[in-house]
Design an enzyme around this catalytic site. Structure first.
Site, PDB file in Angstrom:
ATOM      1  N   SER A 116       0.826  -1.209   0.000  1.00  0.00           N
ATOM      2  CA  SER A 116       0.000   0.000   0.000  1.00  0.00           C
ATOM      3  C   SER A 116       0.861   1.260   0.000  1.00  0.00           C
ATOM      4  CB  SER A 116      -0.908   0.026   1.226  1.00  0.00           C
ATOM      5  OG  SER A 116      -1.717  -1.127   1.265  1.00  0.00           O
TER       6      SER A 116
HETATM    7  N1  SAH Z   1      -0.589  -5.130   4.023  1.00  0.00           N
HETATM    8  C1  SAH Z   1       0.123  -5.423   2.783  1.00  0.00           C
HETATM    9  C2  SAH Z   1      -0.747  -5.094   1.592  1.00  0.00           C
HETATM   10  C3  SAH Z   1      -0.859  -6.272   0.713  1.00  0.00           C
HETATM   11  S1  SAH Z   1      -2.137  -6.195  -0.511  1.00  0.00           S
HETATM   12  C4  SAH Z   1       1.451  -4.723   2.757  1.00  0.00           C
HETATM   13  O1  SAH Z   1       1.763  -3.948   3.661  1.00  0.00           O
HETATM   14  O2  SAH Z   1       2.232  -4.980   1.834  1.00  0.00           O
HETATM   15  C5  SAH Z   1      -3.392  -7.187   0.246  1.00  0.00           C
HETATM   16  C6  SAH Z   1      -3.039  -8.613   0.523  1.00  0.00           C
HETATM   17  O3  SAH Z   1      -4.210  -9.234   1.018  1.00  0.00           O
HETATM   18  C7  SAH Z   1      -2.600  -9.422  -0.675  1.00  0.00           C
HETATM   19  O4  SAH Z   1      -1.327  -9.955  -0.447  1.00  0.00           O
HETATM   20  C8  SAH Z   1      -3.663 -10.511  -0.785  1.00  0.00           C
HETATM   21  O5  SAH Z   1      -3.152 -11.754  -1.227  1.00  0.00           O
HETATM   22  C9  SAH Z   1      -4.161 -10.567   0.657  1.00  0.00           C
HETATM   23  N2  SAH Z   1      -5.493 -11.166   0.809  1.00  0.00           N
HETATM   24  C10 SAH Z   1      -6.573 -11.060  -0.002  1.00  0.00           C
HETATM   25  N3  SAH Z   1      -7.601 -11.777   0.480  1.00  0.00           N
HETATM   26  C11 SAH Z   1      -7.177 -12.350   1.641  1.00  0.00           C
HETATM   27  C12 SAH Z   1      -7.791 -13.231   2.593  1.00  0.00           C
HETATM   28  N4  SAH Z   1      -9.027 -13.694   2.448  1.00  0.00           N
HETATM   29  N5  SAH Z   1      -7.048 -13.610   3.658  1.00  0.00           N
HETATM   30  C13 SAH Z   1      -5.774 -13.175   3.819  1.00  0.00           C
HETATM   31  N6  SAH Z   1      -5.143 -12.371   2.934  1.00  0.00           N
HETATM   32  C14 SAH Z   1      -5.833 -11.958   1.858  1.00  0.00           C
END
Ligand code: SAH
Length: 275
Positions: A116
């Site tokens: 993000s």
């Molecule tokens: N917080 C992260 C942002 C990653 S983007 C950072 O700081 O880099 C969001 C992430 O959520 C992705 O990696 C995606 O695979 C994950 N995601 C999506 N659905 C999910 C679920 N049901 N359970 C766990 N993770 C999930």
């Protein structure tokens, strides 16, 4: 189900009201002696040399990021600003985009996911109103960056990632900087279900957008706990903050505020597709 509940909705488009006075924090955010919650915490493991080395890198760029992208906008919580000034964001992105680590936007990580934008990490952390020593849960570990920021703010940080390939990337980043010895716990699985064995949580941050708030996450909020979550379709989402007022799952147990419009990657897995 939750969408049908009529709940008290306070529209706060640019809500920046804080329940507590911003607290001046030291740059490296060890819990201050006698700080709320710190007495109950086990002594944190010493920071590894790799962490000190990484924090020493690109400090000027990181400080500029904090001043220009965060403080100059509306981030005011000094603990959050110090956490983003501390965590070496460039260690959480792939080599190919490392020179762009401190720019004002999201960046690609493996699995077609994103780390993000710094402002979004700060705004969500601020909206969660985290106090030292609290127990925090993140859904969507991704690069591990938000989890590292939470580790600077919370007593214990739990983070769940759905995609194994992405989970391995996030784990490696966090491990290399010693965060796994400093109160960060990771799990590969469906974050829809939360982490019931470690509930209740004082703060839950969701970094992928479901169309409706997963009920297990609301169930796992402590009284007074805050859930910060983007909610909506792939093209239109809003950041929401749900605060548990009291025990129970009925409509009066939560207060919901809507913050601003956002665009997160979609929430994956079978949980969100349930009718
Ligand atoms: N917080 C992260 C942002 C990653 S983007 C950072 O700081 O880099 C969001 C992430 O959520 C992705 O990696 C995606 O695979 C994950 N995601 C999506 N659905 C999910 C679920 N049901 N359970 C766990 N993770 C999930």
């Amino acid at each position: 189900m939750w969408g049908r509940l009529s709940i008290s909705l306070l529209l706060a488009l640019a809500c920046r009201s804080r329940g507590t006075e911003p607290e001046r924090a030291p740059v490296y955010l060890q819990p201050a002696p006698g700080a709320a919650g710190s007495a109950a915490l086990p002594a944190a493991a010493p920071r590894p040399a790799a962490w000190h080395g990484a924090v020493g890198e690109r400090q000027a760029q990181r400080q500029l990021m904090v001043e220009q992208q965060l403080r100059a906008r509306d981030i005011a919580d000094e603990r959050v600003l110090a956490a983003l000034a501390t965590v070496p964001r460039h260690r959480f992105v792939p080599d190919s985009v490392r020179p762009l680590a401190y720019r004002d936007g999201p960046l690609p990580i493996p699995g077609e996911q994103t780390i993000s934008q710094p402002y979004m990490v700060a705004a969500m952390s601020e909206a969660a109103e985290i106090s030292a020593g609290e127990r925090c849960l993140e859904i969507g570990t991704g690069s591990g960056y938000q989890a590292a920021v939470l580790a600077e703010l919370c007593g214990e940080t739990y983070s769940i990632e759905y995609l194994p390939e992405v989970a391995a990337f996030g784990r490696a980043n966090l491990e290399a900087l010693g965060y796994l010895e400093r109160g960060v716990f990771l799990r590969v699985g469906d974050g829809y279900l939360g982490w019931p064995e470690r509930a209740p949580f004082d703060a839950i941050l969701v970094t992928a957008a479901p169309e409706q708030v997963p009920e297990p996450l609301l169930e796992q909020l402590a009284v007074g706990g805050r859930l910060v979550i983007p909610v909506g379709s792939e093209h239109e989402q809003r950041l929401e903050v749900w605060t548990r007022q009291r025990a129970g799952q009925d409509e009066g147990a939560f207060e919901r505020r809507q913050l601003f419009g956002v665009r997160f990657v979609p929430f994956l897995g079978p949980g969100v597709q349930k009718p």
